[in-house]
Design a protein around this motif. Structure first.
Motif, PDB file in Angstrom:
ATOM      1  N   ARG A 290       0.744   6.446   8.463  1.00 57.03           N
ATOM      2  CA  ARG A 290      -0.094   5.700   9.412  1.00 57.03           C
ATOM      3  C   ARG A 290       0.537   4.358   9.768  1.00 57.03           C
ATOM      4  O   ARG A 290       0.486   3.919  10.929  1.00 57.03           O
ATOM      5  CB  ARG A 290      -1.491   5.504   8.816  1.00 57.03           C
ATOM      6  N   GLU A 291       1.136   3.669   8.784  1.00 58.98           N
ATOM      7  CA  GLU A 291       1.805   2.405   9.052  1.00 58.98           C
ATOM      8  C   GLU A 291       2.980   2.588  10.011  1.00 58.98           C
ATOM      9  O   GLU A 291       3.211   1.749  10.895  1.00 58.98           O
ATOM     10  CB  GLU A 291       2.300   1.782   7.747  1.00 58.98           C
ATOM     11  N   LYS A 292       3.709   3.688   9.844  1.00 60.53           N
ATOM     12  CA  LYS A 292       4.850   3.948  10.726  1.00 60.53           C
ATOM     13  C   LYS A 292       4.388   4.145  12.164  1.00 60.53           C
ATOM     14  O   LYS A 292       5.042   3.683  13.110  1.00 60.53           O
ATOM     15  CB  LYS A 292       5.610   5.183  10.223  1.00 60.53           C
ATOM     16  N   ARG A 293       3.270   4.824  12.354  1.00 62.02           N
ATOM     17  CA  ARG A 293       2.738   5.026  13.697  1.00 62.02           C
ATOM     18  C   ARG A 293       2.228   3.713  14.287  1.00 62.02           C
ATOM     19  O   ARG A 293       2.420   3.437  15.478  1.00 62.02           O
ATOM     20  CB  ARG A 293       1.617   6.053  13.670  1.00 62.02           C
ATOM     21  N   GLU A 294       1.586   2.885  13.449  1.00 58.49           N
ATOM     22  CA  GLU A 294       1.021   1.632  13.956  1.00 58.49           C
ATOM     23  C   GLU A 294       2.100   0.638  14.363  1.00 58.49           C
ATOM     24  O   GLU A 294       1.863  -0.228  15.206  1.00 58.49           O
ATOM     25  CB  GLU A 294       0.107   1.004  12.899  1.00 58.49           C
ATOM     26  N   ASP A 423       3.116  -6.762   2.538  1.00 58.04           N
ATOM     27  CA  ASP A 423       2.012  -7.017   1.613  1.00 58.04           C
ATOM     28  C   ASP A 423       0.968  -5.924   1.669  1.00 58.04           C
ATOM     29  O   ASP A 423       0.313  -5.628   0.674  1.00 58.04           O
ATOM     30  CB  ASP A 423       1.346  -8.365   1.949  1.00 58.04           C
ATOM     31  N   SER A 424       0.765  -5.344   2.852  1.00 58.30           N
ATOM     32  CA  SER A 424      -0.296  -4.340   2.986  1.00 58.30           C
ATOM     33  C   SER A 424       0.101  -2.991   2.413  1.00 58.30           C
ATOM     34  O   SER A 424      -0.736  -2.140   2.194  1.00 58.30           O
ATOM     35  CB  SER A 424      -0.645  -4.161   4.462  1.00 58.30           C
ATOM     36  N   LYS A 425       1.404  -2.779   2.153  1.00 65.24           N
ATOM     37  CA  LYS A 425       1.840  -1.491   1.614  1.00 65.24           C
ATOM     38  C   LYS A 425       1.347  -1.334   0.175  1.00 65.24           C
ATOM     39  O   LYS A 425       1.459  -2.229  -0.631  1.00 65.24           O
ATOM     40  CB  LYS A 425       3.359  -1.385   1.632  1.00 65.24           C
TER      41      LYS A 425
END
Length: 432
Positions: A290-294, A423-425
Motif C-alpha cells: 500500500r505504501e508503494k502505491r501511495e 517512520d510510518s513503516k
C-alpha cells in the motif's frame, strides 16, 4: 518494606512514568508547533484533556471486558511486561505500548512451554516458573482487546488534537502533513476475591480499601493495573480525517483477528502463535504494498498553481469565522491570484479593513468568504499554509524514541528527506 507491598508499587511507579511521558509528549508537540509555525495552534492542556477523558472511559469498558472473560494475569508477569514495554520505547516511541511487551513475553513463554527455549531452573528458577505458568490465551485476548480499544480511541479522536507538521518529502522538498502521536494511559481495575470463613481479610497496607461481602463473610480487594497504548501515524497523501477513519477500521479488524487467534490458542495451543506471526508478516507485506502505491500520488498538502493549501486554521481566528477549513485552497485574495504566503500577505494589504477570498474547498466548489478586518488580528487571518517551493528553514523532527522525547525533541533536530515515510513503516505490524 514487606515483600507483599512490592507487587502494588510497581504498577503505581509505571503509572507515574506513563503520566510523565504523556505530559512530556504533549509539551514537546506544543514546542514543535512554535518552531514550525511561529505560533501555538492548540495548548497542550487542551490535547491532554481530550485524550485523558477518552482514556478513562476506555479503561472502564475494558476493565469490564477483562473481568467478564476472566483473563488470568499475574502481577509478577506484569513486571516483565512493563520492563519490555519501556525497553521497546527506547527503540521507537510508538513501541512504548503494553501490547508490545505482552507479545514479547507471550513469545518467550510459548518457546519455553513448547521446549524451543530452555531457561535453566538452577540459574533462574523464578523466570523459568513464570514462563512455564503463563496463560498464553489470556495475553492474546488482552492484545486483541487493546487493539480494538485503540480502534475505538482513533475513531473518536478529535481533529483539533491532531498535530499539523512540516516535513521533508522523499525528494527533499518541504511539504505539509499531519501527525497523530499518542500515548494513551488506560487505567484497569480488578477485584481479587478472598474466601469467607469469618477470618481476617488480608491487607498489605492499612489504608488500602477492602470491600466486604456480608453474605459470605468474605471480601474483595481492588487492584489497579495501568496499561499504556502507543500510536504514531503520518497523514501525508490524504486528508487526516479520511486517514483516521481508515486506520481506526483497520485497527478494529486487526483486533478481531487477534481475538480469533486467542480463541484458537484455547484449543490448539501449538498453532496459535505461529499463525499469529504469519498474520503479522502478511499484514506487514500488505502495508508495504500500500505504501508503494501511495508514493505515486502527490502530497495532499502542497501548494500549486491552483493556490495555497490550507494546512491548519487557528482557533477563534478570522479564517475560522469565515468558514475556511483544513484542506481548502485559497486561490485569490482581494481579486489577486496568490501562489505563496508573501503574495497572499501583499494582497491582503491592498485593503487593510476588508478582505474577500476565493477558496476552492475539498468538494471542488468555489466559495467567496469575506469579512471585515480589525487591528491586532493575525496577519494571515489565522491561516497556516503548506510550505512553498522557497522554504529553506531547518525543519525540526518529532521525537522518534524515548531518548528524543526526554531530550525535548533535540535528539533528532533536523529531518532527512523521507523521514516521515520511513517512520510510518512497520507501525501497522509492530506497534501493538
Amino acid at each position: 518494606m514487606p515483600y507483599v507491598v512490592i507487587p502494588y508499587l510497581v504498577p503505581i511507579a509505571f503509572l507515574l512514568l506513563s503520566l510523565f511521558f504523556f505530559w512530556l509528549l504533549h509539551l514537546t508537540q506544543e514546542r514543535l508547533e512554535r518552531k514550525w509555525f511561529k505560533v501555538r495552534i492548540s495548548p497542550h492542556t487542551h490535547r491532554m484533556g481530550s485524550v485523558l477523558w477518552r482514556s478513562l472511559a476506555g479503561g472502564f469498558f475494558f476493565s469490564l471486558f477483562v473481568s467478564l472473560l476472566g483473563l488470568q494475569v499475574r502481577m509478577e508477569e506484569m513486571w516483565i511486561i512493563y520492563l519490555l514495554a519501556l525497553l521497546s520505547g527506547l527503540v521507537r516511541l510508538s513501541f512504548l505500548d503494553l501490547r508490545v511487551g505482552m507479545f514479547l513475553f507471550t513469545l518467550f513463554a510459548y518457546l519455553e512451554q513448547n521446549g524451543f527455549l530452555r531457561v535453566e531452573k538452577g540459574s533462574s528458577p523464578w523466570l523459568s516458573n513464570l514462563l512455564n505458568h503463563a496463560h498464553i490465551p489470556s495475553y492474546l485476548f488482552f492484545i486483541g482487546g487493546l487493539t480494538l480499544l485503540e480502534g475505538f480511541l482513533l475513531l473518536t479522536e478529535r481533529f483539533s488534537t491532531i498535530q499539523p507538521i512540516h516535513i521533508l518529502g522523499s525528494r527533499g522538498k518541504a511539504i505539509g502533513g499531519y501527525l497523530l502521536q499518542r500515548i494513551w494511559p488506560i487505567p484497569l481495575f480488578f477485584f481479587v476475591p478472598f474466601p469467607g470463613g469469618g477470618g481476617m481479610l488480608p491487607s498489605f497496607l492499612s489504608w488500602w480499601p477492602i470491600l466486604p461481602v456480608s453474605w459470605s463473610h468474605g471480601g474483595a480487594v481492588p487492584l489497579f493495573v495501568p496499561v499504556l497504548i502507543g500510536a504514531r501515524h503520518f497523514f501525508i497523501k490524504t486528508h487526516p480525517l479520511t486517514g483516521l477513519r481508515r486506520i481506526s477500521l483497520v485497527r478494529m479488524g486487526r483486533g478481531i483477528c487477534e481475538s480469533i487467534f486467542a480463541v484458537v490458542s484455547l484449543y490448539r495451543p501449538l498453532w496459535a502463535l505461529p499463525l499469529l506471526l504469519l498474520f503479522y508478516v502478511l499484514l506487514f507485506l500488505f502495508q508495504r504494498f500500500r505504501e508503494k502505491r501511495e508514493r505515486q500520488s502527490p502530497p495532499y498538502f502542497s501548494n500549486s498553481y491552483e493556490g495555497l493549501s490550507v494546512l491548519a486554521v487557528l482557533p477563534k481566528s478570522p479564517a475560522q469565522e469565515m468558514g475556511i477549513e483544513v484542506g481548502d485552497r485559497v486561490t485569490k485574495a482581494n481579486g489577486i491570484p496568490v501562489r505563496d504566503e508573501s503574495s497572499f500577505y501583499k494582497a491582503l494589504q491592498r485593503n487593510s479593513a476588508f478582505c474577500k477570498l476565493e477558496v476552492l474547498n475539498r468538494e471542488g466548489n468555489i466559495t467567496f468568504p469575506q469579512r471585515s478586518l480589525y487591528l491586532g488580528e493575525h496577519y494571515l487571518l489565522g491561516l497556516i499554509f503548506a510550505p512553498g517551493e522557497k522554504w529553506h528553514e531547518k525543519i525540526p523532527s518529532p521525537p522518534r524514541s524515548l531518548f528524543g522525547l526526554l531530550l525535548g525533541g533535540r535528539f533528532s533536530s533536523k529531518q532527512k528527506p523521507g523521514t516521515a515515510e520511513e517512520d510510518s513503516k512497520g507501525n501497522e505490524v509492530l506497534q501493538g
